[in-house]
Design a protein around this motif. Structure first.
Motif, mmCIF file in Angstrom:
data_model
loop_
_atom_site.group_PDB
_atom_site.id
_atom_site.type_symbol
_atom_site.label_atom_id
_atom_site.label_comp_id
_atom_site.label_asym_id
_atom_site.label_seq_id
_atom_site.Cartn_x
_atom_site.Cartn_y
_atom_site.Cartn_z
ATOM 1 N N MET A 1 -34.168 -46.869 -23.689
ATOM 2 C CA MET A 1 -33.079 -46.455 -24.539
ATOM 3 C C MET A 1 -32.670 -45.013 -24.289
ATOM 4 N N CYS A 374 -45.308 -41.292 -17.807
ATOM 5 C CA CYS A 374 -46.210 -41.289 -18.964
ATOM 6 C C CYS A 374 -47.217 -42.426 -18.875
ATOM 7 N N GLU A 402 -39.362 -45.213 -24.585
ATOM 8 C CA GLU A 402 -39.759 -45.227 -23.171
ATOM 9 C C GLU A 402 -41.187 -44.685 -22.989
HETATM 10 P P1 NAD Z 1 -37.183 -42.778 -27.303
HETATM 11 O O1 NAD Z 1 -36.082 -42.351 -28.171
HETATM 12 O O2 NAD Z 1 -36.956 -43.814 -26.284
HETATM 13 O O3 NAD Z 1 -38.431 -43.246 -28.207
HETATM 14 C C1 NAD Z 1 -38.859 -42.632 -29.365
HETATM 15 C C2 NAD Z 1 -39.169 -43.758 -30.345
HETATM 16 O O4 NAD Z 1 -39.813 -43.215 -31.481
HETATM 17 C C3 NAD Z 1 -37.909 -44.465 -30.843
HETATM 18 O O5 NAD Z 1 -37.993 -45.831 -30.581
HETATM 19 C C4 NAD Z 1 -37.883 -44.164 -32.332
HETATM 20 O O6 NAD Z 1 -37.362 -45.231 -33.077
HETATM 21 C C5 NAD Z 1 -39.350 -43.932 -32.630
HETATM 22 N N1 NAD Z 1 -39.612 -43.124 -33.823
HETATM 23 C C6 NAD Z 1 -38.915 -42.071 -34.312
HETATM 24 N N2 NAD Z 1 -39.505 -41.602 -35.425
HETATM 25 C C7 NAD Z 1 -40.600 -42.367 -35.645
HETATM 26 C C8 NAD Z 1 -41.619 -42.355 -36.619
HETATM 27 N N3 NAD Z 1 -41.626 -41.476 -37.613
HETATM 28 N N4 NAD Z 1 -42.597 -43.276 -36.529
HETATM 29 C C9 NAD Z 1 -42.611 -44.180 -35.541
HETATM 30 N N5 NAD Z 1 -41.663 -44.238 -34.566
HETATM 31 C C10 NAD Z 1 -40.683 -43.337 -34.630
HETATM 32 O O7 NAD Z 1 -37.694 -41.458 -26.587
HETATM 33 P P2 NAD Z 1 -38.688 -41.405 -25.352
HETATM 34 O O8 NAD Z 1 -37.929 -41.360 -24.098
HETATM 35 O O9 NAD Z 1 -39.762 -42.418 -25.523
HETATM 36 O O10 NAD Z 1 -39.298 -39.950 -25.572
HETATM 37 C C11 NAD Z 1 -40.139 -39.699 -26.677
HETATM 38 C C12 NAD Z 1 -40.516 -38.245 -26.692
HETATM 39 O O11 NAD Z 1 -41.250 -37.920 -25.521
HETATM 40 C C13 NAD Z 1 -39.333 -37.323 -26.678
HETATM 41 O O12 NAD Z 1 -39.633 -36.218 -27.459
HETATM 42 C C14 NAD Z 1 -39.191 -36.941 -25.234
HETATM 43 O O13 NAD Z 1 -38.548 -35.710 -25.089
HETATM 44 C C15 NAD Z 1 -40.617 -36.863 -24.829
HETATM 45 N N6 NAD Z 1 -40.863 -37.027 -23.391
HETATM 46 C C16 NAD Z 1 -42.098 -36.720 -22.970
HETATM 47 C C17 NAD Z 1 -42.420 -36.868 -21.640
HETATM 48 C C18 NAD Z 1 -43.770 -36.509 -21.174
HETATM 49 O O14 NAD Z 1 -43.963 -36.360 -19.974
HETATM 50 N N7 NAD Z 1 -44.739 -36.419 -22.045
HETATM 51 C C19 NAD Z 1 -41.486 -37.353 -20.727
HETATM 52 C C20 NAD Z 1 -40.253 -37.697 -21.194
HETATM 53 C C21 NAD Z 1 -39.946 -37.540 -22.532
#
Ligand code: NAD
Length: 611
Positions: A1, A374, A402
């Motif tokens: 997404m 990840c 993701e």
């Molecule tokens: P995403 O939007 O695809 O997924 C986040 C999910 O969390 C969503 O499905 C959302 O509905 C859910 N969510 C939000 N609040 C919540 C809550 N209180 N309880 C449970 N679920 C909840 O985003 P993503 O691409 O998976 O990225 C997630 C985070 O990781 C972001 O902050 C992104 O910047 C970060 N990120 C980290 C890395 C890394 O290497 N660690 C890489 C890319 C992105």
């Protein structure tokens, strides 16, 4: 997404064009990598791009069947500002990537004091009165080195923690160094380290197949001939592979580091040895940082015509100091969230004077950064910090986006029992379909061995949750910042902190219960593990193709705006990585292509497609 964030409105504006409507000019190969023609790996040919903003009726006639095979390298302007604007405002995507977290100091009585941490301040260009003649003393420099540009922390390198063991305190700026050919147009820590750096570069080349393929395919053809690229990125072995590829494609490059800590001195030395004017070393002061950038752009007899930036500092330096340079600059390629954000701000203010390519939001890069990276690095980060065994452990993963999907898949494969929490019913249903128990955090918090947050949200794990966790529960975060776990609530007098390893704290309750907090709630993988070179290969290839596209684009294809990488290029980046796996891509037959209404060579999906 996170990958294809396109609003319905934006998607509706993407014209569904027939093959015959596509512009031949857009299909012309700019990078003459025509050796790829006809092969399964050939870049998509002959078609324009449904992302092209121009209405079909305004387009020139369709290309003939023999139009260039490298069309993927010069697709139509894939301008999707709506999509990009949405992406920018999405807090989930404003993650910072840095490895410079502070250490906690534990006194004999168990009191924990935080060692001074890197100050991440936004450098204000307006206040930037750099007087290079009045250079600070060494002590001054050292104290300056505590500050760092915000944007410098925004992207990451795979080896930022690699240090050179040299005790030499002399600033590289005070040294007279020459490479073996007598050239002194560089400033690195120690040119004598070049041989070690060369080995690092050779290792990285093994995992960067697409750049190596570009070099091979461009033998004799120089799509970047005449390009003068000034770059500001992390200087690592992977960047070196990119720079040497750009050189092989005909470009001249001058390079500075986008982060004061991430330069691999050996690699910088190897680049300088092979003739690249590189101005960077690990542990630059802030003054050094701007000095290095200035040495890249302020050169007699050489003026850049392309910018490759990671964080926007270089771009802004040129804006503030040498705005006239933009007369000759053909485009900016920007890699980071912060840099892209700055470009959109410039564009909104009507101040962007050249086209810019946002490579951060390209599909392939996003997938690799979030899901695949990840999926691998969650295990790496946990293992390095705790030496734990995953089999049979109960894990709760908060967020099934993701990043969450990647973490869950990896842990499930290791034999862990995985629970998921979600707020979004679609992602929640996906978790169920993938075989995970969807729960509220409260329901499992007492029994789980590991809690992982990846929501991009705040206060997902609260003090109440932390109070209820069982002894030895491991708590960590994979989301963008340290807001997901309420770490601040643990800094109270009744709890004792023990730093047991780098990036590992035991937080001890009065009854002796302890939880294991990793990286103080900052991104686990970027704090405690490395990013695979293959992930960086995707990024570097995307950057190279964006440079080629902007440099070769005919007048008028790109205006003074920020563009997403055309989908054809995204597909091409992926296709260049396929041979690594001996993967055999199926080709559409003419009949199938007609049936689906697609160009046989792509793009294969509409802009709004969610991969
Ligand atoms: P995403 O939007 O695809 O997924 C986040 C999910 O969390 C969503 O499905 C959302 O509905 C859910 N969510 C939000 N609040 C919540 C809550 N209180 N309880 C449970 N679920 C909840 O985003 P993503 O691409 O998976 O990225 C997630 C985070 O990781 C972001 O902050 C992104 O910047 C970060 N990120 C980290 C890395 C890394 O290497 N660690 C890489 C890319 C992105």
């Amino acid at each position: 997404m996170s990958v294809q964030v396109v609003s319905a409105a934006a998607a509706a504006k993407v014209p569904e064009v027939e093959l015959k409507d596509l512009s031949p000019s857009e299909a012309e190969p700019q990078l003459g990598l025509s050796t790829a023609a006809g092969s399964a790996m050939a870049p998509p040919a002959g078609g324009g791009d449904p992302e092209a903003p121009a209405p079909a009726a305004e387009r020139p006639p369709a290309p003939g069947p023999g139009s260039g095979p490298a069309a993927a390298l010069s697709p139509a302007a894939g301008k999707v500002p709506q999509a990009s604007a949405m992406k920018r405002s999405d807090p989930h995507h404003q993650h910072q990537r840095h490895r410079d977290g502070g250490e906690a100091l534990v006194s004999p009585d168990g009191t924990v004091t935080e060692a001074p941490r890197t100050v991440k301040k936004q450098i204000q260009f307006a206040d930037q009165k750099q007087e290079f003649n009045k250079r600070p003393t060494k002590i001054g420099r050292r104290s300056l080195s505590r500050s760092i540009s915000q944007s410098s922390t925004d992207s990451y390198s795979s080896a930022a923690s690699y240090t050179d063991s040299s005790d030499d305190e002399t600033s590289p700026r005070d040294k007279q160094q020459k490479n073996s050919k007598g050239n002194s147009d560089f400033c690195v820590k120690n040119i004598k380290q070049a041989e070690f750096g060369r080995r690092e570069i050779e290792i990285a080349e093994q995992e960067m197949p697409a750049l190596m393929a570009l070099r091979k395919r461009a033998q004799g053809e120089k799509p970047l001939a005449g390009a003068k690229i000034v770059g500001c990125t992390h200087i690592t072995a992977q960047t070196a592979v990119l720079m040497e590829t750009l050189g092989a494609l005909g470009a001249q490059c001058r390079w500075a580091a986008c982060n004061i800590y991430s330069t691999l001195n050996e690699v910088a030395a190897a680049l300088a040895e092979s003739g690249f004017p590189v101005f960077a070393w690990k542990g630059e002061s802030e003054d050094d940082f701007w000095w290095c950038i200035d040495r890249c752009v302020n050169v007699e007899g050489w003026q850049p015509n392309m910018i490759l930036d990671d964080g926007g500092d270089l771009t802004h330096w040129i804006y503030k100091k040498y705005p006239n340079m933009f007369k000759k600059i053909k485009g900016i390629v920007e890699e980071s969230v912060t840099g892209v954000h700055r470009l959109y701000q410039l564009s909104k203010a009507g101040k962007l004077c050249v086209p810019a390519m946002n490579v951060n939001d390209s599909v392939t890069k996003q997938k690799f950064d979030n899901l695949y990276c990840c999926r691998e690095s969650i295990l790496d980060g946990l293992k390095r910090t705790t030496d734990m065994m995953f089999g049979g452990k109960q894990v709760v993963v908060c967020g099934y986006g993701e990043v969450g999907k990647g973490c869950c898949a990896a842990l499930k494969a290791m034999g862990s029992i995985v629970y998921v929490t979600e707020i979004d019913p679609i992602c929640a249903l996906q978790a169920c379909m993938d075989g995970f128990r969807l729960v509220k955090l409260n329901e499992v918090i007492r029994q789980v061995d590991i809690v992982i947050t990846c929501t991009g949200n705040k206060n997902v794990v609260t003090r109440e949750h932390l109070d209820r966790m069982k002894n030895s529960c491991i708590v960590c975060n994979m989301g963008h910042s340290n807001t997901e776990i309420d770490v601040a609530s643990l800094r109270t007098p009744e709890l004792t902190w023990e730093r047991v390893r780098s990036q590992v704290d035991h937080v001890i309750w009065p009854d002796g219960k302890r939880i294991v907090l990793l990286a103080e709630g900052r991104l686990l993988n970027l704090s405690c593990s490395t990013v695979p070179t293959f992930v960086l290969s995707i990024t570097a290839t995307t950057q190279a193709l964006a440079l080629i596209e902007l440099y070769n684009a005919p007048e008028g294809r790109y205006k003074q705006d920020v563009y997403l990488l055309p989908k054809k290029m995204d597909e091409y980046v992926a296709s260049l990585h396929l041979p690594t796996f001996d993967a055999h891509l199926t080709e559409l037959t003419d009949e199938q292509a007609k049936y689906l209404g697609l160009n046989k060579n792509g793009p294969f999906k509409p802009n709004y497609y969610r991969y």
